[in-house]
Design an enzyme around this catalytic site. Sequence first.
Site, short mmCIF file in Angstrom:
data_model
loop_
_atom_site.label_atom_id
_atom_site.label_comp_id
_atom_site.label_asym_id
_atom_site.label_seq_id
_atom_site.Cartn_x
_atom_site.Cartn_y
_atom_site.Cartn_z
N SER A 132 -2.73 4.74 4.06
CA SER A 132 -1.84 5.17 2.98
C SER A 132 -1.39 3.97 2.12
O SER A 132 -1.51 2.81 2.55
CB SER A 132 -0.61 5.82 3.60
OG SER A 132 0.04 4.88 4.43
N GLU A 189 -0.46 12.85 -3.15
CA GLU A 189 -1.68 13.24 -2.44
C GLU A 189 -1.33 14.36 -1.45
O GLU A 189 -0.37 14.21 -0.68
CB GLU A 189 -2.23 12.03 -1.67
CG GLU A 189 -3.48 12.35 -0.87
CD GLU A 189 -4.01 11.16 -0.08
OE1 GLU A 189 -3.20 10.31 0.35
OE2 GLU A 189 -5.22 11.08 0.10
N ASN A 231 -8.41 9.79 10.37
CA ASN A 231 -9.06 11.00 9.82
C ASN A 231 -10.58 11.04 10.02
O ASN A 231 -11.15 12.09 10.28
CB ASN A 231 -8.66 11.24 8.36
CG ASN A 231 -9.12 10.15 7.43
OD1 ASN A 231 -9.35 9.01 7.85
ND2 ASN A 231 -9.26 10.47 6.17
N GLU A 276 -8.58 0.36 1.18
CA GLU A 276 -9.11 1.69 0.87
C GLU A 276 -7.97 2.67 1.09
O GLU A 276 -7.65 2.98 2.24
CB GLU A 276 -10.28 2.04 1.80
CG GLU A 276 -11.48 1.11 1.71
CD GLU A 276 -12.29 1.31 0.44
OE1 GLU A 276 -11.96 2.22 -0.36
OE2 GLU A 276 -13.26 0.56 0.26
N LEU A 277 -7.34 3.13 0.00
CA LEU A 277 -6.10 3.91 0.16
C LEU A 277 -6.28 5.37 -0.23
O LEU A 277 -7.41 5.87 -0.25
CB LEU A 277 -4.99 3.22 -0.66
CG LEU A 277 -4.83 1.72 -0.34
CD1 LEU A 277 -3.75 1.09 -1.19
CD2 LEU A 277 -4.55 1.48 1.14
N SER A 336 -2.49 5.10 15.90
CA SER A 336 -1.92 5.28 17.24
C SER A 336 -2.25 6.63 17.88
O SER A 336 -2.10 6.78 19.09
CB SER A 336 -0.40 5.12 17.19
OG SER A 336 -0.08 3.82 16.77
N CYS A 338 -9.70 11.27 2.19
CA CYS A 338 -9.23 10.56 0.98
C CYS A 338 -10.00 11.05 -0.24
O CYS A 338 -9.44 11.13 -1.32
CB CYS A 338 -9.40 9.05 1.17
SG CYS A 338 -11.06 8.58 1.66
N LYS A 364 -7.40 -2.49 14.77
CA LYS A 364 -6.13 -1.86 15.12
C LYS A 364 -6.27 -0.42 14.60
O LYS A 364 -6.19 -0.16 13.40
CB LYS A 364 -4.95 -2.59 14.45
CG LYS A 364 -3.60 -1.96 14.77
CD LYS A 364 -3.26 -0.85 13.79
CE LYS A 364 -1.96 -0.14 14.05
NZ LYS A 364 -2.03 0.95 15.02
N HIS A 365 -6.53 0.48 15.52
CA HIS A 365 -6.77 1.87 15.11
C HIS A 365 -5.44 2.62 15.04
O HIS A 365 -4.42 2.15 15.54
CB HIS A 365 -7.72 2.54 16.11
CG HIS A 365 -8.70 3.46 15.44
ND1 HIS A 365 -8.38 4.21 14.33
CD2 HIS A 365 -10.00 3.76 15.72
CE1 HIS A 365 -9.44 4.92 13.96
NE2 HIS A 365 -10.44 4.66 14.78
P1 NAP Z 1 -1.39 5.42 7.56
O1 NAP Z 1 -0.19 6.03 8.13
O2 NAP Z 1 -1.27 4.46 6.46
O3 NAP Z 1 -2.14 4.71 8.81
C1 NAP Z 1 -3.34 4.01 8.65
C2 NAP Z 1 -3.35 2.83 9.59
O4 NAP Z 1 -2.35 1.90 9.15
C3 NAP Z 1 -2.98 3.17 11.03
O5 NAP Z 1 -3.70 2.34 11.89
C4 NAP Z 1 -1.50 2.84 11.09
O6 NAP Z 1 -1.06 2.54 12.39
C5 NAP Z 1 -1.44 1.62 10.21
N1 NAP Z 1 -0.16 1.37 9.57
C6 NAP Z 1 0.76 2.26 9.15
N2 NAP Z 1 1.81 1.63 8.57
C7 NAP Z 1 1.54 0.30 8.64
C8 NAP Z 1 2.24 -0.86 8.24
N3 NAP Z 1 3.42 -0.80 7.61
N4 NAP Z 1 1.67 -2.08 8.46
C9 NAP Z 1 0.48 -2.16 9.08
N5 NAP Z 1 -0.23 -1.10 9.49
C10 NAP Z 1 0.29 0.13 9.28
O7 NAP Z 1 -2.43 6.48 7.05
P2 NAP Z 1 -2.97 7.75 7.82
O8 NAP Z 1 -1.95 8.82 7.75
O9 NAP Z 1 -3.51 7.38 9.15
O10 NAP Z 1 -4.23 8.11 6.90
C11 NAP Z 1 -4.12 8.87 5.78
C12 NAP Z 1 -4.18 8.06 4.53
O11 NAP Z 1 -5.34 7.23 4.52
C13 NAP Z 1 -4.33 8.96 3.32
O12 NAP Z 1 -3.53 8.48 2.27
C14 NAP Z 1 -5.81 8.82 2.99
O13 NAP Z 1 -6.13 9.16 1.66
C15 NAP Z 1 -6.06 7.40 3.30
N6 NAP Z 1 -7.51 7.15 3.51
C16 NAP Z 1 -8.19 6.43 2.59
C17 NAP Z 1 -9.57 6.24 2.73
C18 NAP Z 1 -10.37 5.47 1.74
O14 NAP Z 1 -11.52 5.13 2.04
N7 NAP Z 1 -9.86 5.15 0.57
C19 NAP Z 1 -10.21 6.81 3.83
C20 NAP Z 1 -9.47 7.54 4.75
C21 NAP Z 1 -8.11 7.71 4.58
P3 NAP Z 1 -0.20 3.61 13.26
O15 NAP Z 1 -1.05 4.80 13.45
O16 NAP Z 1 0.09 2.88 14.51
O17 NAP Z 1 1.02 3.90 12.43
#
Ligand code: NAP
Length: 453
Positions: free
Chosen positions: A206, A358, A130, A227-228, A156, A261, A153-154
Amino acid sequence: MDAVNPATGEAVESYEDHTEADVDEALDRATDAFEEWKERPLREREQLLENAAEVLRENRREYAEIMAREMGKPIDQGISEIEKCAWGCDHYAENASDYLEPEHHPSPPGSTVKTVYEPLGPVLAVMPWNFPFWQVFRFAAPYVTAGNVGLLKHASNVPGCAVAIEEVFREAGYPEGVFQSLLIPSDLVDDALEDDRVRAATLTGSGPAGRSVAATAGENLKKTVLELGGSDPFVVLDDADLDEAAETGAWARNQNAGQSCIAAKRFIVHTDVYDDFLDRFVDEIESLTVGDPMDEDVDVGPQAREDLMADLHEQVEDSVDAGATVVTGGEPMDREGAFYPPTVLTDVPEGCPADDEELFGPVAAVWEVADDEAAVEKANDTQFGLGASVWTADRERGERIARRIDAGCTYVNQLVKSDPRVPFGGVKESGYGRELSEAGIHEFVNRKTVWIE
Ligand code: NAP
């Protein structure tokens, strides 16, 4: 990895995934690089970070265009994001030496006792799409300057951003192996985490991803920062400046197409000003321009992926089925691409998705409350605890309420934002640990006590 333009659905570019052998080589490079990097004088590490800031500023438009193509961020917001990354680098280039200055403790006569800060080694950073540059620089600027080496690991869907960020470090003059991008799917993260060469991990993303990384890191006794997600309350009291609150609230919900987030997600409004606020808020929301992220006049671009928009719309539909009212928006737009309109929901019943999940897109839920007590109760009625914003003409009342909200940060008469000078992070299911400021650079260091008699 295939980057797809969410504004058009067209393929942008394909990148070859790294294999397990590539990851193994990258970890070897990181380990070797760490041995030399940690011995580099801190001033030299700060100077390289200054160079990184310069590279970012020089290429801001190019990087903003990659973000626009891969995840749909409007070009102006992309340029601001790159400038913020450069600011984050400037901040640690100027302050890392102070933040890492040894701390002296009271000690018996004739002895010297201090805490020194030493790096841990290779840190794995799992990052979301994001804010594809900012999230990465938020960890890399402090941790790498403290003497660690970074492995990214960014997400995908933003491989071009991952490659460009690695290039920023190379162009800035960093030694090989100090910052590397691993183009791997998430199911290879556990293997990397279990590897002895990786010393710690940070994840922004997430809850399920955070839990998975924390569990594996826990089994291997490695420190993590998480940071979720968030569902930040935006509380409007009866003495608030309603024009200002409505304008800022509309932007706090819809910047980055609502995919932040710390976006304001739950609007909690005092009954005496509820109708007035709602009118103004809806006017502001309806005045936002939705469209092509390459167009400089656009406020709200597409959702980053079609599947994410489908998930968001399902949450809206389930909330409406449960009794919520759509005041504006509420249906995917009738055009090519993953465009969802800025949306406002009212009459949101307890337990529906808009209430307790969320909403990671441009959908605001608005509640009417009787008084300050009810506002605090509603603000805290969530699994999350990232940020909160309170609007009132009375600064003391604002602070009183802000202090009672369970969140990592609370802002009075201001939208929630991250700033390199102040700590950032959450409580409850929004995660743990802090990024940015002095707190951030102290997360991945060995706070070593040295006692000299
Ligand atoms: P996401 O699906 O959790 O993906 C984030 C990262 O984690 C990606 O690199 C993803 O890789 C990886 N990932 C996913 N499942 C994983 C697993 N089981 N094991 C290891 N790595 C895994 O989240 P998103 O949809 O990209 O981002 C949205 C979420 O992030 C929202 O909930 C948002 O609130 C939160 N967020 C929080 C903050 C903060 O500072 N608190 C800031 C920004 C966003 P792949 O893409 O390869 O699946």
